[in-house]
Design an enzyme around this catalytic site. Structure first.
Site, short mmCIF file in Angstrom:
data_model
loop_
_atom_site.label_atom_id
_atom_site.label_comp_id
_atom_site.label_asym_id
_atom_site.label_seq_id
_atom_site.Cartn_x
_atom_site.Cartn_y
_atom_site.Cartn_z
N GLU A 26 49.91 20.45 -20.05
CA GLU A 26 49.35 19.80 -18.86
C GLU A 26 48.12 18.98 -19.23
OE1 GLU A 26 50.44 20.02 -15.68
OE2 GLU A 26 51.85 21.71 -15.73
N HIS A 52 53.41 17.39 -18.78
CA HIS A 52 53.07 17.25 -17.36
C HIS A 52 51.63 16.79 -17.16
CE1 HIS A 52 56.53 19.39 -15.36
NE2 HIS A 52 56.73 19.71 -16.63
ZN LIG Z 1 54.33 18.60 -13.38
#
Ligand SMILES: [Zn+2]
Length: 384
Positions: free
Chosen positions: A339, A263
């Site tokens: 992330e 992400h």
């Molecule tokens: Zn995301």
């Protein structure tokens, strides 16, 4: 509208609404909502007719975006050739995001992050499919009829560990697919020792783009039905979230020994992973694998850190609806959300490009080191 100025976004991933452009110093736009959704934040558009002019592009509705706090200290990206994306001066004042830039050419593109086009996605799949040891599986179809593609990479079947990596559940987080591109190139590098060793021990199952419909629509968070796929893992349906259902069906068939969900984070200016400490199945064995993974990545990449990340209760009641938590709970394996920043890694900043496609690709290649460590750790081997 000034007769020279033009704003357009009717292309793959394009997303903007023009309010007015009566002078280069007063271009006003809104970011449209994601398809069938209240989320918005992704923008991508072309400006023509402002070469040499000091432009000020005001995003009037920026304060209502999904992560308005993410606009603080954020710099938009721009490109003339759609290959090289650089940061341009950007402010967030009085609830409006403002790009302040003097284009050096008649045509310039601006975006939230360097886009990753559907054509490039298809090129990536075609390239990967032509590599030795890589198979391409069509595992389903999106609501709008696009293929959901799973790449399978490995040399061995015997006692192979099944490593699953998915990206772009949130389509506006394009750094996730740049990350996958770097990972695939490393994994298919026949002279690289980590790739060679891993392909003898593991089979990789990689979904480079979980949300092709949302990607083409220029959405931040959702597919064409307005569904946030990363809240669908407890109850996916053929009608609303066929992307998740297709992957879960294959996981049931194959098994999962390690899972990564890639992400981008709108707010935090660092790279980090979010583990499974708040799920019922969490135990010392999973904790050990999480520590080994993070410690190894920390050792090989100054672009990674473990100080900043999500709080324990970040997802609250929705915890088990999240891909990495659901997989961790179901398969009792190492399962992480990774992330990357939309802004930059504040620990190793690059004022010219910020966090970038190139840096995402390098992190994607480097991720094979911690996978290698975990696959060969006692925690992983104990369940053979
Ligand atoms: Zn995301």
């Amino acid at each position: 509208m000034n007769s020279k100025l033009k704003i357009s976004s009717a292309f793959d991933g394009g997303n903007i609404n023009l309010i007015e452009a009566n002078a280069p110093s007063n271009i006003r736009v809104n970011i449209p909502l994601d398809t069938n959704s209240h989320f918005f934040q992704w923008f991508y558009f072309r400006l023509q007719g402002a070469m040499g002019e000091e432009c000020r592009i005001y995003f009037d509705n920026a304060s209502e975006a999904a992560y308005a706090e993410g606009w603080h200290d954020y710099q938009a990206v721009a490109s003339y050739d759609r290959e090289y994306w650089f940061r341009v001066p950007t402010e967030y004042v009085d609830g409006k995001l403002v790009i302040c830039h003097t284009p050096e050419q008649d045509s310039v593109y601006y975006a939230y992050f360097a886009p990753y086009s559907y054509e490039r996605h298809l090129d990536m799949l075609a390239w990967a499919s032509s590599q030795d040891n890589c198979l391409s599986h069509d595992i389903g179809t999106t609501a709008e009829g696009r293929d959901i593609t799973l790449l399978e990479i490995g040399k061995t079947q015997a006692l192979a560990k099944n490593i699953w990596i998915i990206a772009r559940q949130h389509p506006g987080e394009t750094m996730a697919q740049w990350f996958i591109e770097g990972l695939l190139e490393r994994l298919c590098d026949e002279s690289h020792p980590i790739a060679r060793a891993l392909l003898e021990q593991c089979r990789f199952y990689i979904v480079p783009n979980m949300n092709p419909d949302g990607s083409i629509h220029g959405n931040l968070r959702v597919n064409s039905k307005g569904i946030n796929l990363n809240r669908e893992w407890q109850t996916p349906t053929e009608e609303l979230s066929p992307e998740v259902l297709a992957v879960q069906n294959k996981m049931t068939e194959i098994g999962v020994d390690l899972f990564l969900d890639i992400h981008g984070d709108e707010t935090l200016p660092v790279n980090f992973v979010d583990g499974c400490r708040n799920i019922p199945a969490f135990d010392q064995r999973i904790a050990d694998m999480e520590s080994l993974f993070s410690g190894t990545l920390l050792a090989v990449s100054p672009d990674f850190q473990v100080v900043k990340g999500y709080d324990n209760d970040y997802f609250g009641d929705e915890t088990l609806k999240i891909a990495s938590k659901w997989v961790g709970q179901t398969y009792k394996c190492l399962s992480l959300t990774l992330e990357m920043p939309f802004k930059d890694n504040e620990l190793l900043p690059d004022s010219e490009v910020g966090w970038s496609p190139e840096r995402s690709k390098i992190l994607g290649a480097d991720i094979l080191y911690p996978i290698y460590q975990v696959v060969n750790s006692p925690s992983m081997k104990s369940d053979l």
